[in-house]
Write a protein that holds these residues in place. Structure first.
Motif, PDB file in Angstrom:
ATOM      1  N   ALA A  27      -6.247   8.364  -7.432  1.00 36.51           N
ATOM      2  CA  ALA A  27      -6.572   8.429  -8.871  1.00 36.51           C
ATOM      3  C   ALA A  27      -6.436   7.043  -9.503  1.00 36.51           C
ATOM      4  N   VAL A  28      -5.386   6.324  -9.120  1.00 34.89           N
ATOM      5  CA  VAL A  28      -5.199   4.993  -9.697  1.00 34.89           C
ATOM      6  C   VAL A  28      -6.242   4.030  -9.146  1.00 34.89           C
ATOM      7  N   ALA A  44       0.025   2.392 -11.545  1.00 36.84           N
ATOM      8  CA  ALA A  44       1.193   3.260 -11.323  1.00 36.84           C
ATOM      9  C   ALA A  44       2.034   2.670 -10.211  1.00 36.84           C
ATOM     10  N   ILE A  45       3.329   2.817 -10.376  1.00 37.98           N
ATOM     11  CA  ILE A  45       4.274   2.534  -9.302  1.00 37.98           C
ATOM     12  C   ILE A  45       4.804   3.900  -8.891  1.00 37.98           C
ATOM     13  N   PHE A  83      20.066   7.983   0.913  1.00 38.11           N
ATOM     14  CA  PHE A  83      19.048   7.817  -0.121  1.00 38.11           C
ATOM     15  C   PHE A  83      18.001   6.806   0.349  1.00 38.11           C
ATOM     16  N   ALA A  84      16.767   7.256   0.426  1.00 39.36           N
ATOM     17  CA  ALA A  84      15.686   6.380   0.875  1.00 39.36           C
ATOM     18  C   ALA A  84      14.523   6.531  -0.087  1.00 39.36           C
ATOM     19  N   VAL A  85      13.719   5.495  -0.154  1.00 36.19           N
ATOM     20  CA  VAL A  85      12.564   5.551  -1.038  1.00 36.19           C
ATOM     21  C   VAL A  85      11.399   4.820  -0.384  1.00 36.19           C
ATOM     22  N   VAL A  86      10.227   5.406  -0.518  1.00 39.13           N
ATOM     23  CA  VAL A  86       9.004   4.680  -0.160  1.00 39.13           C
ATOM     24  C   VAL A  86       8.279   4.426  -1.470  1.00 39.13           C
ATOM     25  N   ASN A  87       8.097   3.144  -1.774  1.00 36.70           N
ATOM     26  CA  ASN A  87       7.537   2.697  -3.050  1.00 36.70           C
ATOM     27  C   ASN A  87       6.103   2.251  -2.799  1.00 36.70           C
ATOM     28  N   LEU A  88       5.183   2.798  -3.588  1.00 38.71           N
ATOM     29  CA  LEU A  88       3.753   2.565  -3.348  1.00 38.71           C
ATOM     30  C   LEU A  88       3.119   1.983  -4.603  1.00 38.71           C
ATOM     31  N   ARG A  89       2.355   0.924  -4.421  1.00 35.65           N
ATOM     32  CA  ARG A  89       1.711   0.264  -5.555  1.00 35.65           C
ATOM     33  C   ARG A  89       0.220   0.088  -5.280  1.00 35.65           C
ATOM     34  N   ARG A 115      -6.104  -5.907  -0.014  1.00 34.80           N
ATOM     35  CA  ARG A 115      -5.363  -4.731   0.429  1.00 34.80           C
ATOM     36  C   ARG A 115      -5.315  -3.696  -0.699  1.00 34.80           C
ATOM     37  N   ARG A 116      -5.346  -2.413  -0.330  1.00 34.30           N
ATOM     38  CA  ARG A 116      -5.460  -1.377  -1.365  1.00 34.30           C
ATOM     39  C   ARG A 116      -4.104  -0.949  -1.931  1.00 34.30           C
ATOM     40  N   VAL A 117      -3.111  -0.812  -1.045  1.00 33.04           N
ATOM     41  CA  VAL A 117      -1.819  -0.296  -1.510  1.00 33.04           C
ATOM     42  C   VAL A 117      -0.687  -1.116  -0.889  1.00 33.04           C
ATOM     43  N   MET A 118       0.227  -1.572  -1.727  1.00 37.19           N
ATOM     44  CA  MET A 118       1.439  -2.230  -1.242  1.00 37.19           C
ATOM     45  C   MET A 118       2.485  -1.151  -0.984  1.00 37.19           C
ATOM     46  N   VAL A 119       3.128  -1.228   0.165  1.00 36.53           N
ATOM     47  CA  VAL A 119       4.096  -0.195   0.559  1.00 36.53           C
ATOM     48  C   VAL A 119       5.449  -0.859   0.817  1.00 36.53           C
ATOM     49  N   THR A 120       6.487  -0.315   0.243  1.00 32.35           N
ATOM     50  CA  THR A 120       7.836  -0.823   0.500  1.00 32.35           C
ATOM     51  C   THR A 120       8.716   0.360   0.868  1.00 32.35           C
ATOM     52  N   ALA A 121       9.355   0.276   2.006  1.00 34.96           N
ATOM     53  CA  ALA A 121      10.293   1.330   2.409  1.00 34.96           C
ATOM     54  C   ALA A 121      11.695   0.748   2.302  1.00 34.96           C
TER      55      ALA A 121
END
Ligand code: FAD
Length: 462
Positions: free
Chosen positions: A241-242, A251-252, A352-358, A379-385
Protein backbone atom coordinates in the motif's frame (compact mmCIF):
# COMPACT_ATOMS: atom_id res chain seq x y z
CA UNK A 1 49.11 21.25 36.49
CA UNK A 2 48.19 17.85 37.87
CA UNK A 3 44.96 17.45 36.02
CA UNK A 4 45.11 13.74 35.40
CA UNK A 5 47.49 12.30 37.88
CA UNK A 6 50.75 13.45 36.28
CA UNK A 7 52.99 16.41 36.85
CA UNK A 8 55.10 18.30 34.34
CA UNK A 9 58.23 16.73 35.78
CA UNK A 10 56.85 13.37 34.57
CA UNK A 11 54.94 14.85 31.66
CA UNK A 12 54.22 12.52 28.78
CA UNK A 13 53.03 13.64 25.35
CA UNK A 14 49.53 12.57 26.41
CA UNK A 15 49.53 14.53 29.67
CA UNK A 16 51.07 17.58 28.01
CA UNK A 17 48.50 17.57 25.20
CA UNK A 18 45.58 17.03 27.59
CA UNK A 19 46.85 19.79 29.87
CA UNK A 20 47.00 22.08 26.86
CA UNK A 21 43.46 21.12 25.86
CA UNK A 22 42.25 21.62 29.41
CA UNK A 23 43.59 25.17 29.26
CA UNK A 24 41.16 25.70 26.34
CA UNK A 25 38.15 23.70 27.54
CA UNK A 26 38.40 23.87 31.33
CA UNK A 27 35.92 21.48 32.93
CA UNK A 28 34.64 20.60 29.47
CA UNK A 29 37.60 18.28 29.17
CA UNK A 30 36.34 15.44 31.34
CA UNK A 31 39.06 13.10 32.57
CA UNK A 32 38.50 9.61 33.99
CA UNK A 33 39.05 10.73 37.57
CA UNK A 34 36.61 13.67 37.28
CA UNK A 35 33.09 13.47 38.68
CA UNK A 36 30.62 12.90 35.87
CA UNK A 37 33.10 11.03 33.65
CA UNK A 38 30.86 7.95 33.39
CA UNK A 39 27.90 10.09 32.25
CA UNK A 40 30.08 12.07 29.84
CA UNK A 41 31.45 8.87 28.27
CA UNK A 42 28.13 6.99 28.17
CA UNK A 43 26.52 6.15 24.84
CA UNK A 44 23.03 4.80 24.24
CA UNK A 45 23.92 1.14 23.87
CA UNK A 46 25.82 -0.93 26.38
CA UNK A 47 28.05 -3.96 26.00
CA UNK A 48 31.58 -4.72 27.06
CA UNK A 49 32.90 -1.73 29.05
CA UNK A 50 34.94 0.88 27.18
CA UNK A 51 37.03 3.55 28.88
CA UNK A 52 38.16 6.53 26.79
CA UNK A 53 41.24 8.53 27.79
CA UNK A 54 39.07 11.67 28.09
CA UNK A 55 35.90 13.28 26.78
CA UNK A 56 36.21 16.71 25.17
CA UNK A 57 33.07 18.85 24.95
CA UNK A 58 34.00 21.72 22.63
CA UNK A 59 31.59 24.61 22.29
CA UNK A 60 32.67 25.98 18.92
CA UNK A 61 34.63 25.07 15.81
CA UNK A 62 37.92 26.49 17.10
CA UNK A 63 37.63 24.31 20.21
CA UNK A 64 36.93 21.26 18.04
CA UNK A 65 40.11 22.05 16.09
CA UNK A 66 42.02 22.38 19.39
CA UNK A 67 40.75 18.95 20.46
CA UNK A 68 41.81 17.40 17.15
CA UNK A 69 45.28 18.93 17.40
CA UNK A 70 45.63 17.82 21.04
CA UNK A 71 44.77 14.24 20.14
CA UNK A 72 47.31 14.36 17.31
CA UNK A 73 50.02 15.77 19.57
CA UNK A 74 49.25 13.12 22.19
CA UNK A 75 49.13 10.30 19.67
CA UNK A 76 45.65 9.47 20.96
CA UNK A 77 43.02 7.86 18.76
CA UNK A 78 39.88 9.94 18.37
CA UNK A 79 36.20 9.08 18.29
CA UNK A 80 33.51 11.61 17.43
CA UNK A 81 29.97 11.57 18.72
CA UNK A 82 26.79 13.57 18.66
CA UNK A 83 23.58 11.76 19.71
CA UNK A 84 25.41 8.59 20.82
CA UNK A 85 22.91 6.25 19.09
CA UNK A 86 25.42 4.26 17.05
CA UNK A 87 24.56 0.55 17.19
CA UNK A 88 28.27 -0.14 16.71
CA UNK A 89 28.95 2.15 19.72
CA UNK A 90 31.23 4.29 17.59
CA UNK A 91 31.03 7.21 20.00
CA UNK A 92 33.33 5.60 22.53
CA UNK A 93 36.53 3.56 22.44
CA UNK A 94 39.15 2.42 24.91
CA UNK A 95 41.98 4.90 25.29
CA UNK A 96 40.54 7.41 22.80
CA UNK A 97 39.84 11.10 23.08
CA UNK A 98 36.08 11.36 22.56
CA UNK A 99 35.10 14.58 20.81
CA UNK A 100 31.51 15.10 21.92
CA UNK A 101 29.87 17.67 19.65
CA UNK A 102 26.61 18.03 21.58
CA UNK A 103 27.31 21.58 22.70
CA UNK A 104 27.29 22.61 19.02
CA UNK A 105 23.52 22.64 19.13
CA UNK A 106 22.45 25.98 17.64
CA UNK A 107 19.88 26.00 14.84
CA UNK A 108 19.28 29.01 12.61
CA UNK A 109 16.31 28.89 10.26
CA UNK A 110 16.15 30.98 7.11
CA UNK A 111 12.46 30.61 6.22
CA UNK A 112 12.78 32.58 2.98
CA UNK A 113 15.62 30.46 1.62
CA UNK A 114 14.18 27.35 3.30
CA UNK A 115 17.58 26.38 4.66
CA UNK A 116 18.59 25.58 8.23
CA UNK A 117 22.10 25.93 9.56
CA UNK A 118 22.67 23.62 12.51
CA UNK A 119 25.57 22.85 14.80
CA UNK A 120 27.17 19.43 14.41
CA UNK A 121 25.83 18.14 17.71
CA UNK A 122 22.14 19.03 17.45
CA UNK A 123 19.57 16.31 18.09
CA UNK A 124 16.86 15.49 15.56
CA UNK A 125 14.10 16.68 17.91
CA UNK A 126 15.76 20.01 18.80
CA UNK A 127 16.25 20.81 15.11
CA UNK A 128 12.72 19.61 14.26
CA UNK A 129 11.14 21.83 16.92
CA UNK A 130 13.11 24.87 15.77
CA UNK A 131 12.09 24.30 12.15
CA UNK A 132 8.46 23.65 13.13
CA UNK A 133 8.18 27.19 14.45
CA UNK A 134 8.23 28.16 10.77
CA UNK A 135 6.04 25.27 9.58
CA UNK A 136 9.12 23.70 8.01
CA UNK A 137 10.97 20.40 8.40
CA UNK A 138 13.92 18.37 7.23
CA UNK A 139 13.27 14.63 7.28
CA UNK A 140 15.37 12.66 9.75
CA UNK A 141 14.53 9.29 11.29
CA UNK A 142 11.88 8.22 13.78
CA UNK A 143 13.70 9.01 17.03
CA UNK A 144 14.20 12.48 18.45
CA UNK A 145 17.37 11.80 20.42
CA UNK A 146 19.40 10.66 17.41
CA UNK A 147 22.12 13.11 16.39
CA UNK A 148 21.50 14.93 13.11
CA UNK A 149 25.20 14.61 12.21
CA UNK A 150 25.47 10.87 12.85
CA UNK A 151 22.20 10.17 11.04
CA UNK A 152 23.12 12.37 8.09
CA UNK A 153 26.57 10.85 7.62
CA UNK A 154 24.96 7.46 7.01
CA UNK A 155 21.99 8.63 4.90
CA UNK A 156 18.92 9.36 7.02
CA UNK A 157 15.79 7.29 6.34
CA UNK A 158 12.54 8.50 7.79
CA UNK A 159 8.99 9.68 7.30
CA UNK A 160 9.67 12.39 4.73
CA UNK A 161 12.01 10.30 2.57
CA UNK A 162 9.56 9.33 -0.14
CA UNK A 163 8.52 12.99 -0.46
CA UNK A 164 11.85 14.84 0.03
CA UNK A 165 14.54 12.16 -0.29
CA UNK A 166 16.99 10.93 2.32
CA UNK A 167 18.39 13.46 4.80
CA UNK A 168 21.57 13.59 2.69
CA UNK A 169 19.55 14.60 -0.35
CA UNK A 170 18.73 17.77 1.58
CA UNK A 171 22.27 18.52 2.74
CA UNK A 172 23.47 21.64 0.95
CA UNK A 173 26.81 21.94 2.72
CA UNK A 174 28.82 21.20 5.83
CA UNK A 175 31.70 22.62 7.81
CA UNK A 176 34.29 20.01 8.73
CA UNK A 177 37.39 20.01 10.94
CA UNK A 178 39.93 17.76 9.26
CA UNK A 179 42.64 15.61 10.83
CA UNK A 180 45.23 18.40 10.62
CA UNK A 181 42.92 20.76 12.52
CA UNK A 182 42.04 22.81 9.44
CA UNK A 183 38.44 23.86 8.87
CA UNK A 184 36.91 23.34 5.44
CA UNK A 185 33.57 23.78 3.75
CA UNK A 186 32.15 20.87 1.77
CA UNK A 187 29.41 21.53 -0.76
CA UNK A 188 28.71 21.20 -4.46
CA UNK A 189 31.42 23.74 -5.31
CA UNK A 190 33.98 23.48 -2.50
CA UNK A 191 35.56 20.08 -1.81
CA UNK A 192 32.83 18.31 -3.80
CA UNK A 193 34.46 14.90 -3.31
CA UNK A 194 34.33 15.35 0.47
CA UNK A 195 30.72 16.52 0.12
CA UNK A 196 29.91 13.35 -1.84
CA UNK A 197 31.48 11.14 0.85
CA UNK A 198 29.78 12.95 3.73
CA UNK A 199 26.43 12.08 2.16
CA UNK A 200 26.13 8.47 3.25
CA UNK A 201 29.76 7.42 3.63
CA UNK A 202 29.33 6.71 7.33
CA UNK A 203 31.63 9.42 8.67
CA UNK A 204 35.24 8.96 9.75
CA UNK A 205 36.51 11.88 7.62
CA UNK A 206 36.56 14.68 10.15
CA UNK A 207 34.41 16.40 12.75
CA UNK A 208 31.29 17.93 11.25
CA UNK A 209 30.74 21.19 13.08
CA UNK A 210 27.90 22.59 10.95
CA UNK A 211 25.28 21.24 8.59
CA UNK A 212 23.19 23.31 6.21
CA UNK A 213 20.01 21.48 5.31
CA UNK A 214 17.08 22.20 3.03
CA UNK A 215 13.66 22.65 4.64
CA UNK A 216 10.24 21.77 3.28
CA UNK A 217 6.80 23.06 4.29
CA UNK A 218 5.55 20.48 6.82
CA UNK A 219 3.21 21.97 9.38
CA UNK A 220 0.48 19.41 9.95
CA UNK A 221 0.85 15.72 9.19
CA UNK A 222 -1.43 12.78 9.83
CA UNK A 223 0.26 10.05 11.81
CA UNK A 224 0.06 7.92 14.90
CA UNK A 225 -0.36 4.20 15.16
CA UNK A 226 -2.34 1.68 13.21
CA UNK A 227 -2.20 -1.82 14.64
CA UNK A 228 -2.88 -4.59 12.16
CA UNK A 229 -3.28 -8.26 12.99
CA UNK A 230 -0.02 -10.17 12.53
CA UNK A 231 -1.10 -11.93 9.35
CA UNK A 232 0.92 -12.30 6.16
CA UNK A 233 -1.85 -10.58 4.19
CA UNK A 234 -1.87 -7.54 6.47
CA UNK A 235 1.92 -7.21 6.52
CA UNK A 236 2.45 -7.66 2.78
CA UNK A 237 -0.61 -5.48 2.12
CA UNK A 238 0.74 -2.63 4.26
CA UNK A 239 4.10 -2.66 2.50
CA UNK A 240 2.53 -2.70 -0.95
CA UNK A 241 0.00 0.00 0.00
CA UNK A 242 2.82 2.40 0.84
CA UNK A 243 4.97 1.44 -2.15
CA UNK A 244 2.03 1.99 -4.49
CA UNK A 245 0.94 5.21 -2.79
CA UNK A 246 1.87 8.80 -3.55
CA UNK A 247 5.18 10.20 -2.30
CA UNK A 248 3.43 11.94 0.60
CA UNK A 249 2.59 8.63 2.25
CA UNK A 250 5.20 6.77 4.25
CA UNK A 251 5.18 4.17 6.99
CA UNK A 252 7.60 2.60 9.38
CA UNK A 253 6.30 -0.87 10.14
CA UNK A 254 7.29 -2.96 13.14
CA UNK A 255 6.49 -6.64 13.44
CA UNK A 256 6.78 -7.53 17.12
CA UNK A 257 4.99 -8.74 20.18
CA UNK A 258 3.12 -5.72 21.54
CA UNK A 259 5.11 -4.08 24.32
CA UNK A 260 3.18 -3.00 27.43
CA UNK A 261 2.79 0.61 26.31
CA UNK A 262 -0.20 2.60 27.57
CA UNK A 263 -1.08 3.50 23.96
CA UNK A 264 -1.59 -0.18 23.14
CA UNK A 265 -4.70 -1.89 24.56
CA UNK A 266 -3.76 -4.21 27.45
CA UNK A 267 -5.36 -7.25 25.78
CA UNK A 268 -2.82 -6.99 22.94
CA UNK A 269 0.25 -6.83 25.19
CA UNK A 270 2.56 -9.73 24.44
CA UNK A 271 0.69 -10.79 21.31
CA UNK A 272 2.20 -10.49 17.82
CA UNK A 273 1.16 -7.34 15.98
CA UNK A 274 2.00 -5.39 12.84
CA UNK A 275 2.50 -1.88 14.20
CA UNK A 276 2.21 0.56 11.32
CA UNK A 277 3.45 4.10 11.96
CA UNK A 278 2.29 5.99 8.89
CA UNK A 279 2.81 9.61 8.02
CA UNK A 280 0.79 11.59 5.53
CA UNK A 281 2.79 14.74 4.71
CA UNK A 282 0.71 16.07 1.81
CA UNK A 283 -2.17 18.51 1.87
CA UNK A 284 -4.22 17.74 5.02
CA UNK A 285 -7.46 17.50 3.03
CA UNK A 286 -6.00 14.61 1.02
CA UNK A 287 -4.88 12.66 4.11
CA UNK A 288 -7.97 10.51 4.34
CA UNK A 289 -7.67 9.33 0.75
CA UNK A 290 -3.91 8.92 1.05
CA UNK A 291 -4.17 6.68 4.12
CA UNK A 292 -7.31 4.78 3.04
CA UNK A 293 -5.39 1.79 1.55
CA UNK A 294 -3.69 1.20 4.92
CA UNK A 295 -6.94 1.57 6.83
CA UNK A 296 -8.58 -0.91 4.45
CA UNK A 297 -6.32 -3.64 5.88
CA UNK A 298 -8.53 -4.02 8.95
CA UNK A 299 -6.70 -2.36 11.83
CA UNK A 300 -7.55 -3.52 15.32
CA UNK A 301 -6.42 -0.12 16.61
CA UNK A 302 -6.67 3.06 14.56
CA UNK A 303 -4.95 5.92 16.35
CA UNK A 304 -4.27 8.08 13.30
CA UNK A 305 -4.82 11.80 13.77
CA UNK A 306 -3.72 15.14 12.37
CA UNK A 307 -0.86 16.55 14.43
CA UNK A 308 2.03 19.00 14.28
CA UNK A 309 4.98 17.25 12.63
CA UNK A 310 7.20 17.16 15.79
CA UNK A 311 4.48 15.17 17.59
CA UNK A 312 5.43 12.18 15.43
CA UNK A 313 8.58 11.86 17.53
CA UNK A 314 6.71 11.49 20.82
CA UNK A 315 6.29 8.10 22.43
CA UNK A 316 7.93 4.84 21.50
CA UNK A 317 9.00 2.09 23.88
CA UNK A 318 11.91 2.99 26.11
CA UNK A 319 13.83 -0.22 26.58
CA UNK A 320 16.45 1.37 28.81
CA UNK A 321 20.11 0.39 28.54
CA UNK A 322 20.50 -2.54 26.19
CA UNK A 323 23.10 -4.51 24.28
CA UNK A 324 22.42 -3.93 20.57
CA UNK A 325 21.90 -7.03 18.47
CA UNK A 326 20.89 -5.78 15.05
CA UNK A 327 20.98 -6.81 11.40
CA UNK A 328 20.24 -4.75 8.29
CA UNK A 329 19.31 -5.48 4.72
CA UNK A 330 16.95 -4.77 1.84
CA UNK A 331 14.13 -6.75 0.20
CA UNK A 332 12.52 -6.17 -3.15
CA UNK A 333 10.01 -9.04 -3.01
CA UNK A 334 7.74 -8.64 0.00
CA UNK A 335 4.94 -11.10 -0.76
CA UNK A 336 2.78 -13.03 1.70
CA UNK A 337 5.14 -16.02 1.85
CA UNK A 338 7.97 -13.75 2.90
CA UNK A 339 5.72 -11.86 5.31
CA UNK A 340 4.77 -15.18 6.93
CA UNK A 341 8.44 -15.95 7.56
CA UNK A 342 8.99 -12.53 9.14
CA UNK A 343 6.07 -13.09 11.52
CA UNK A 344 7.25 -16.63 12.38
CA UNK A 345 10.72 -15.38 13.28
CA UNK A 346 9.30 -12.72 15.61
CA UNK A 347 6.82 -15.10 17.25
CA UNK A 348 9.54 -17.70 17.86
CA UNK A 349 12.13 -15.28 19.24
CA UNK A 350 13.56 -16.11 22.68
CA UNK A 351 13.00 -12.49 23.87
CA UNK A 352 11.70 -9.14 22.65
CA UNK A 353 12.47 -8.96 18.94
CA UNK A 354 11.38 -6.65 16.19
CA UNK A 355 11.57 -6.65 12.42
CA UNK A 356 11.41 -3.04 11.24
CA UNK A 357 10.35 -2.42 7.65
CA UNK A 358 10.63 0.83 5.71
CA UNK A 359 9.15 1.07 2.23
CA UNK A 360 11.50 3.26 0.18
CA UNK A 361 10.95 4.57 -3.36
CA UNK A 362 9.59 8.02 -4.21
CA UNK A 363 12.18 10.80 -4.08
CA UNK A 364 14.81 8.42 -2.62
CA UNK A 365 14.77 6.40 -5.83
CA UNK A 366 14.94 9.44 -8.11
CA UNK A 367 18.52 10.24 -7.06
CA UNK A 368 21.26 8.55 -9.10
CA UNK A 369 23.05 5.76 -7.19
CA UNK A 370 26.44 7.42 -7.66
CA UNK A 371 25.29 10.94 -6.75
CA UNK A 372 25.94 10.28 -3.06
CA UNK A 373 27.75 7.59 -1.07
CA UNK A 374 24.38 5.99 -0.22
CA UNK A 375 23.93 3.82 -3.29
CA UNK A 376 20.92 1.60 -2.52
CA UNK A 377 18.52 3.86 -4.38
CA UNK A 378 16.55 1.22 -6.22
CA UNK A 379 15.79 -1.05 -3.27
CA UNK A 380 12.11 -1.29 -2.35
CA UNK A 381 12.12 -2.02 1.38
CA UNK A 382 14.73 -1.49 4.08
CA UNK A 383 14.65 -4.30 6.64
CA UNK A 384 16.15 -4.22 10.12
CA UNK A 385 15.96 -7.17 12.49
CA UNK A 386 16.80 -6.46 16.11
CA UNK A 387 16.76 -8.18 19.45
CA UNK A 388 18.15 -5.64 21.92
CA UNK A 389 19.02 -7.35 25.17
CA UNK A 390 18.24 -5.19 28.22
CA UNK A 391 21.39 -4.68 30.26
CA UNK A 392 19.77 -6.24 33.35
CA UNK A 393 18.90 -9.37 31.35
CA UNK A 394 22.40 -9.54 29.85
CA UNK A 395 23.92 -9.25 33.32
CA UNK A 396 21.63 -11.88 34.84
CA UNK A 397 21.90 -14.44 32.07
CA UNK A 398 25.17 -15.07 30.23
CA UNK A 399 23.16 -16.92 27.57
CA UNK A 400 20.96 -13.94 26.67
CA UNK A 401 23.29 -12.10 24.27
CA UNK A 402 24.58 -15.24 22.50
CA UNK A 403 20.94 -16.38 22.27
CA UNK A 404 19.92 -13.08 20.66
CA UNK A 405 22.84 -13.28 18.22
CA UNK A 406 21.85 -16.81 17.25
CA UNK A 407 18.27 -15.64 16.69
CA UNK A 408 19.52 -12.77 14.55
CA UNK A 409 21.78 -14.96 12.41
CA UNK A 410 18.96 -17.44 11.78
CA UNK A 411 16.52 -14.62 11.08
CA UNK A 412 18.84 -12.92 8.59
CA UNK A 413 19.09 -16.24 6.81
CA UNK A 414 15.38 -17.00 6.94
CA UNK A 415 14.14 -13.64 5.73
CA UNK A 416 16.96 -13.18 3.22
CA UNK A 417 18.46 -9.83 4.13
CA UNK A 418 20.80 -10.23 1.18
CA UNK A 419 24.25 -8.87 0.49
CA UNK A 420 23.58 -5.18 1.15
CA UNK A 421 22.67 -3.15 4.21
CA UNK A 422 22.32 0.35 5.66
CA UNK A 423 25.47 1.56 7.41
CA UNK A 424 23.50 3.30 10.17
CA UNK A 425 21.80 0.07 11.22
CA UNK A 426 25.00 -1.97 11.45
CA UNK A 427 26.14 -3.36 14.79
CA UNK A 428 29.79 -3.35 13.69
CA UNK A 429 31.78 -1.85 10.86
CA UNK A 430 34.32 -4.47 9.89
CA UNK A 431 35.55 -4.77 6.31
CA UNK A 432 32.82 -7.32 5.62
CA UNK A 433 30.18 -4.97 7.02
CA UNK A 434 31.43 -2.10 4.88
CA UNK A 435 31.33 -4.34 1.81
CA UNK A 436 27.62 -4.84 2.55
CA UNK A 437 27.04 -1.11 3.17
CA UNK A 438 28.64 -0.02 -0.10
CA UNK A 439 28.88 -1.47 -3.60
CA UNK A 440 32.53 -1.92 -4.62
CA UNK A 441 32.63 1.20 -6.84
CA UNK A 442 31.32 3.32 -3.94
CA UNK A 443 33.76 1.72 -1.52
CA UNK A 444 36.68 2.42 -3.88
CA UNK A 445 35.61 6.05 -4.26
CA UNK A 446 35.23 6.40 -0.48
CA UNK A 447 38.76 5.01 -0.12
CA UNK A 448 40.07 7.71 -2.46
CA UNK A 449 38.34 10.45 -0.47
CA UNK A 450 39.62 9.05 2.84
CA UNK A 451 43.17 8.95 1.41
CA UNK A 452 42.86 12.59 0.33
CA UNK A 453 41.28 14.06 3.47
CA UNK A 454 42.50 11.74 6.25
CA UNK A 455 45.61 10.04 4.84
CA UNK A 456 46.76 8.72 8.24
CA UNK A 457 43.39 7.22 9.13
CA UNK A 458 43.19 9.53 12.14
CA UNK A 459 39.37 9.32 12.22
CA UNK A 460 39.25 5.67 11.25
CA UNK A 461 38.45 4.25 14.71
CA UNK A 462 35.66 1.80 14.10
C1 FAD B 1 16.54 4.12 18.57
C2 FAD B 1 17.18 4.41 17.24
C3 FAD B 1 16.38 4.80 16.19
C4 FAD B 1 16.96 5.08 14.95
N1 FAD B 1 16.14 5.47 13.92
C5 FAD B 1 16.68 5.78 12.73
C6 FAD B 1 15.88 6.19 11.64
O1 FAD B 1 14.65 6.28 11.77
N2 FAD B 1 16.47 6.48 10.46
C7 FAD B 1 17.81 6.38 10.29
O2 FAD B 1 18.28 6.67 9.19
N3 FAD B 1 18.61 5.97 11.29
C8 FAD B 1 18.08 5.67 12.50
N4 FAD B 1 18.88 5.23 13.51
C9 FAD B 1 20.30 5.02 13.25
C10 FAD B 1 21.08 6.30 13.45
O3 FAD B 1 20.97 7.10 12.29
C11 FAD B 1 22.56 5.96 13.67
O4 FAD B 1 22.68 5.19 14.83
C12 FAD B 1 23.40 7.21 13.74
O5 FAD B 1 24.75 6.86 13.58
C13 FAD B 1 23.21 7.87 15.09
O6 FAD B 1 23.80 9.12 15.11
P1 FAD B 1 24.19 9.74 16.51
O7 FAD B 1 24.83 11.04 16.24
O8 FAD B 1 23.04 9.69 17.44
O9 FAD B 1 25.23 8.65 17.04
P2 FAD B 1 26.75 8.74 17.52
O10 FAD B 1 26.99 7.43 18.17
O11 FAD B 1 27.01 9.97 18.29
O12 FAD B 1 27.54 8.82 16.16
C14 FAD B 1 27.39 7.84 15.18
C15 FAD B 1 28.46 7.98 14.11
O13 FAD B 1 28.40 9.26 13.53
C16 FAD B 1 29.64 9.96 13.71
N5 FAD B 1 29.37 11.32 14.11
C17 FAD B 1 28.41 11.75 14.96
N6 FAD B 1 28.45 13.08 15.05
C18 FAD B 1 29.46 13.50 14.27
C19 FAD B 1 30.01 14.77 13.94
N7 FAD B 1 29.52 15.91 14.45
N8 FAD B 1 31.06 14.82 13.08
C20 FAD B 1 31.57 13.70 12.54
N9 FAD B 1 31.10 12.46 12.82
C21 FAD B 1 30.05 12.38 13.67
C22 FAD B 1 30.33 9.22 14.83
O14 FAD B 1 31.71 9.33 14.72
C23 FAD B 1 29.87 7.82 14.64
O15 FAD B 1 30.64 7.21 13.66
C24 FAD B 1 18.35 4.94 14.76
C25 FAD B 1 19.14 4.51 15.82
C26 FAD B 1 18.57 4.24 17.05
C27 FAD B 1 19.43 3.77 18.17
Amino acid sequence: MTTHGTTHSHATPVSRALDGLQAVLGERLVLPDAPGFAEAAAVVFTGEPRTPAAVARPGNTAEVAAAVRAARDAGLPVTVRSGGHSYARLGTADGALVIDTRLLADVTIDPAARVASAGGGVSAIAYTQAAAEHGLATGFGDTGGVGVAGLTLGGGVGHLGRRDGLTIDNLVGAEVVLADGSVVRADADENPDLFWALRGGGGGLGVVTRLDLRLHPTATVTGGMLILPATPAALAGALEAVLAGPDEVSAIINVMKAPPMPAIPAELHGTPIVLVLPCWSGEPDRAEAGLAPLRALGPVVDGLAAMPYPALFAGGPDLGPAVPVVGTGFRDVVDEAWAATVIERVVGAPGFAVVNLRPLGGAIARVAPDATAFAHRDRRVMVTAAMPVPEAVAAASPEAVPGARAWLAATEQAIGLGDAGYVNFMGSLTGADLARAYPSATLDRLGTVHAAYDPDGFFAVR
